[in-house]
Design an enzyme around this catalytic site. Structure first.
Site, PDB file in Angstrom:
ATOM      1  NE  ARG A 187      12.301  -1.642  -3.217  1.00  0.00           N
ATOM      2  CZ  ARG A 187      11.572  -1.874  -1.338  1.00  0.00           C
ATOM      3  NH1 ARG A 187      12.366  -2.639  -1.293  1.00  0.00           N
ATOM      4  NH2 ARG A 187      10.381  -1.771  -1.066  1.00  0.00           N
ATOM      5  CE1 TYR A 197     -12.899   2.274  -9.145  1.00  0.00           C
ATOM      6  CE2 TYR A 197     -11.793   2.857 -11.330  1.00  0.00           C
ATOM      7  CZ  TYR A 197     -12.356   1.926 -10.394  1.00  0.00           C
ATOM      8  OH  TYR A 197     -11.010   1.388  -9.556  1.00  0.00           O
ATOM      9  CG  HIS A 244       0.309 -10.296  -2.721  1.00  0.00           C
ATOM     10  ND1 HIS A 244       0.743  -8.832  -1.708  1.00  0.00           N
ATOM     11  CD2 HIS A 244      -1.281  -9.647  -2.466  1.00  0.00           C
ATOM     12  CE1 HIS A 244       0.157  -8.101  -1.549  1.00  0.00           C
ATOM     13  NE2 HIS A 244      -1.243  -9.079  -2.113  1.00  0.00           N
ATOM     14  CB  ALA A 245      -3.360 -12.186   2.167  1.00  0.00           C
ATOM     15  CG  HIS A 296      -8.703  -7.536   3.218  1.00  0.00           C
ATOM     16  ND1 HIS A 296      -9.174  -5.896   3.044  1.00  0.00           N
ATOM     17  CD2 HIS A 296      -8.549  -7.637   1.729  1.00  0.00           C
ATOM     18  CE1 HIS A 296      -9.198  -5.668   1.556  1.00  0.00           C
ATOM     19  NE2 HIS A 296      -8.765  -6.484   0.869  1.00  0.00           N
ATOM     20  CD  GLU A 297      -7.090 -11.463   1.508  1.00  0.00           C
ATOM     21  OE1 GLU A 297      -8.113 -11.611   0.207  1.00  0.00           O
ATOM     22  OE2 GLU A 297      -6.758 -10.498   1.266  1.00  0.00           O
ATOM     23  CG  HIS A 315     -12.383  -9.485  -0.963  1.00  0.00           C
ATOM     24  ND1 HIS A 315     -12.153  -8.286  -1.934  1.00  0.00           N
ATOM     25  CD2 HIS A 315     -10.976  -9.184  -1.035  1.00  0.00           C
ATOM     26  CE1 HIS A 315     -11.510  -7.611  -1.798  1.00  0.00           C
ATOM     27  NE2 HIS A 315     -10.936  -7.917  -1.087  1.00  0.00           N
ATOM     28  CD  GLU A 356      -9.004  -5.549  -2.956  1.00  0.00           C
ATOM     29  OE1 GLU A 356      -9.024  -5.326  -1.921  1.00  0.00           O
ATOM     30  OE2 GLU A 356      -9.536  -5.691  -3.670  1.00  0.00           O
ATOM     31  CD1 TRP A 388       9.798   3.328  -7.191  1.00  0.00           C
ATOM     32  CD2 TRP A 388       7.288   2.581  -7.964  1.00  0.00           C
ATOM     33  NE1 TRP A 388       8.971   2.142  -6.001  1.00  0.00           N
ATOM     34  CE2 TRP A 388       7.751   2.520  -6.223  1.00  0.00           C
ATOM     35  CE3 TRP A 388       6.516   3.239  -8.510  1.00  0.00           C
ATOM     36  CZ2 TRP A 388       7.029   1.747  -6.099  1.00  0.00           C
ATOM     37  CZ3 TRP A 388       5.216   1.541  -7.684  1.00  0.00           C
ATOM     38  CH2 TRP A 388       5.957   1.517  -6.941  1.00  0.00           C
ATOM     39  NE  ARG A 424       6.928   4.641  -2.272  1.00  0.00           N
ATOM     40  CZ  ARG A 424       6.987   3.133  -2.008  1.00  0.00           C
ATOM     41  NH1 ARG A 424       8.292   2.506  -2.393  1.00  0.00           N
ATOM     42  NH2 ARG A 424       6.182   3.698  -0.531  1.00  0.00           N
ATOM     43  CG  HIS A 478      -0.577  -5.231  -6.090  1.00  0.00           C
ATOM     44  ND1 HIS A 478      -0.069  -4.982  -4.805  1.00  0.00           N
ATOM     45  CD2 HIS A 478      -1.855  -5.249  -5.827  1.00  0.00           C
ATOM     46  CE1 HIS A 478      -0.927  -5.832  -3.983  1.00  0.00           C
ATOM     47  NE2 HIS A 478      -2.301  -5.692  -4.239  1.00  0.00           N
ATOM     48  NE  ARG A 516      -8.527  -3.773  -7.640  1.00  0.00           N
ATOM     49  CZ  ARG A 516      -8.894  -4.386  -8.606  1.00  0.00           C
ATOM     50  NH1 ARG A 516      -8.098  -5.978  -8.264  1.00  0.00           N
ATOM     51  NH2 ARG A 516      -8.735  -5.225  -9.548  1.00  0.00           N
ATOM     52  CE1 TYR A 517      -6.614  -4.183  -2.914  1.00  0.00           C
ATOM     53  CE2 TYR A 517      -5.253  -3.299  -4.353  1.00  0.00           C
ATOM     54  CZ  TYR A 517      -5.930  -4.693  -3.993  1.00  0.00           C
ATOM     55  OH  TYR A 517      -5.832  -5.314  -4.266  1.00  0.00           O
TER      56      TYR A 517
END
Length: 607
Positions: free
Chosen positions: A178, A215, A345-346, A375-376, A379, A403, A476, A480, A504, A513-514
């Site tokens: 951070r 959507y 990041h994948a 996962h990838e 796509h 996703e 934030w 959380r 992101h 989306r996730y």
């Protein structure tokens, strides 16, 4: 969670780090007055520069330098300019009487941009530069630890959180990452200003409203829908949170993990506390029962990045889907180069109109990375199956569909499947084994749900002005704490920019989306198991090697974005609404066990 960075012409001009459609324009004459001709011209001009602009972003992500940053920013600037012009023209056609296909194309253009640019050359260039620089700062970030006198990358810091059980060592790694994001803060504030200006110019109230309008339903209806889905799963999350907090209190002491408060964010085995599977060793309900140590098997059997990718491919081909093209193996980046900075990041990419699909992932040999590869490839197989659609319809039914595909496959990686692959020994089925398996999965799937929802909750409030720049960090952590029941173990202030520590945010990738994908993947899994003829418990079903399920899946994937998402949902599931009840069905054994464990505990958390 894993970002999917793919170039899709179905949604014109999505952000530089999400679905993208690199396009340019010669002059205003290229955009016709007839809506049918207009769409043809948009597609033609988009395809013309797809390779060029796609290559610019690929090189930027796999070779981060000031030079590649300039190339990507210039490409993005051209993209944004054409995008603005296309949306302006499409608005003129919105209420004209046209055929259904043309109307669908117009609608996708109008709702498709996650980064609209102001109609001003200088501001457009500034927005493109900010987008490129923010992503580059994230990708090249590292924490130089004065105690150990070495600099650590994000994957190295993540490994500390995953493996260490030392409270202070974990906190140091958490705080270290951070330290990368505070310089992003003024840049992000300006980014929001420019993106909001662009959103207003295309008819939206702000950028958040533009995102929520994508959507096939109204903005208010979509907000209600996400709350409805969350309400279906919130009780399960609270039961899981309650038990995890109690076990962490035993491990670290209730002075560090209070029994009625939020969980310290650095103790959950993940840099963002979004999935908790890395602390399964502290939470295993029945220690040693039906151990599924896939990590050890992968190492012992000399798996590498290529073999792991081939294993993921083999699941899709077992369903009757095609093999990956040779270009995938030639052009993908599967390991981190030793000589340069990259965005690890994948992500999955759809370049050259479906002819050059590839992934970018710094693969490490472990179970989590194996799941990420599935996962990838979800796509990638979506790209391959809707390849024959016209360019405007090359996309997911909605972004949550894209996703969900690979993760739906992961739900079929049952102990029986892993045994068939030689990754676990024979597993004796028992109630205790089932509870262990479900706990392991819930620590990823259920733990993620509130995180998946709150990322955009924060951004929507930032875009609307409800969270002002001077309250970015406070807003934030308020969300959380509210949704996840976690909190930082050390004071955070507005000198920090903790949202920027999640890819992101600087990458401007919409995140709801996730959340949606974690809902509908269980709905998909239930439907595919039914197609496969499986009549047992949902959590025991695997569709591996089942062609009937593969045919059902392939038919839905081939629809792309050609129809509103309820039609795609109906094609696969027989339903036209998203539904979280299959999650509850799937985790019934664990739910009963958690309720028993939590009988004498005070669940929930004080804000």
């Amino acid at each position: 969670m894993r970002n999917s960075l793919f170039f899709s012409l179905a949604v014109i001009g999505l952000s530089l780090s999400a679905c993208q459609s690199p396009v340019t324009s010669n002059d205003d004459a290229s955009l016709a007055q007839d809506p049918v001709e207009f769409l043809r011209n948009v597609e033609t001009e988009s395809l013309a520069l797809d390779k060029e602009v796609g290559a610019a972003y690929w090189v930027r992500s796999t070779h981060i330098t000031s030079d590649t940053g300039i190339l990507a920013a210039k490409a993005g600037e051209r993209q944004l300019a054409f995008q603005s012009k296309v949306i302006e023209q499409a608005r003129k056609f919105k209420n004209r009487p046209v055929d259904a296909e043309t109307a669908r194309g117009i609608e996708l253009i109008l709702r498709g941009s996650s980064l609209p640019a102001p109609d001003d050359v200088l501001k457009r260039a500034e927005l493109s530069r900010l987008a490129t620089d923010l992503e580059g700062m994230y990708g090249s970030g590292e924490y130089c630890d004065l105690q150990s006198d070495r600099c650590l990358t994000l994957p190295e810091l993540e490994n500390i959180l995953a493996k260490s059980r030392d409270y202070d060592e974990q906190l140091n790694a958490w705080m270290g990452w951070r330290s990368v994001s505070p310089p992003m803060r003024p840049m992000y504030e300006r980014f929001v200003e420019l993106a909001n200006e662009g959103a207003r110019e295309v008819g939206a109230k702000d950028l958040g409203d533009l995102w929520k309008g994508g959507y096939d339903m109204g903005v208010a209806e979509f907000e209600q829908e996400t709350e409805r889905l969350w309400s279906q799963v919130e009780p399960l999350y609270e039961e899981l949170h309650c038990h995890v907090r109690a076990q962490l209190g035993k491990e670290y002491g209730e002075d560090l993990v209070p029994s009625i408060g939020p969980i310290p964010a650095h103790l959950l085995g993940n840099m963002w506390s979004q999935s908790w599977g890395n602390i399964y060793d502290l939470l295993e309900p029945y220690p040693g029962v039906a151990s599924l140590d896939v990590n050890k098997a992968l190492v012992d059997q000399d798996y590498d990045a290529v073999r792991m990718t081939e294993t993921a491919e083999a699941f899709f081909t077992s369903l009757g889907l095609p093999e990956l093209p040779d270009s995938f193996w030639q052009n993908s980046m599967l390991t981190k180069p030793a000589d340069r900075d990259v965005v690890c990041h994948a992500s999955a990419w759809d370049l050259d109109n479906g002819n050059d699909p590839r992934i970018k992932q710094c693969v490490e040999v472990n179970e989590e990375q194996l799941s990420t590869l599935h996962h990838e490839l979800g796509h990638i197989y979506y790209y391959l199956m809707y390849k024959e659609q016209r360019p405007l319809f090359k996309g997911g039914a909605h972004d949550g569909f894209h996703e969900a595909i690979g993760d739906t496959i992961v739900l079929s990686m049952t102990p029986a499947y892993l045994k068939e692959k030689g990754l676990v020994p024979e597993v004796k089925r028992s109630e205790q084994a089932t509870i262990n398996e479900q706990m392991k999965l819930a620590l990823d799937k259920i733990a993620f749900l509130p995180f998946g929802k709150l990322i955009d909750q924060w951004r929507w409030q930032v875009f609307s002005g409800e969270i002002s720049p001077e309250n970015y960090n406070a807003g934030w952590w308020k969300l959380r704490s509210r949704y996840q029941g976690i909190a930082p173990a050390v004071p955070r202030s507005e000198a920090d920019f903790d949202p920027g520590a999640k890819f992101h945010i600087p990458g401007n990738t919409p995140y709801t989306r996730y959340f949606l994908s974690h809902i509908i993947q269980f709905q998909f899994h239930q439907a595919l198991c039914k197609a496969a003829g499986d009549t047992g418990p949902l959590h025991d079903c695997s569709i591996y090697n089942n062609k009937a399920a593969g045919e059902k899946l392939g038919q839905m994937l081939s629809m792309g974005a050609s129809k509103p998402w309820p039609e795609a949902m109906y094609a696969l599931t027989g339903q036209r609404a998203m539904d979280a009840s299959p999650i509850i069905d799937y985790f019934q054994p664990l739910i009963g066990w958690l309720q028993e464990q939590n009988k004498e505990r005070q669940c929930g958390w004080q804000l």
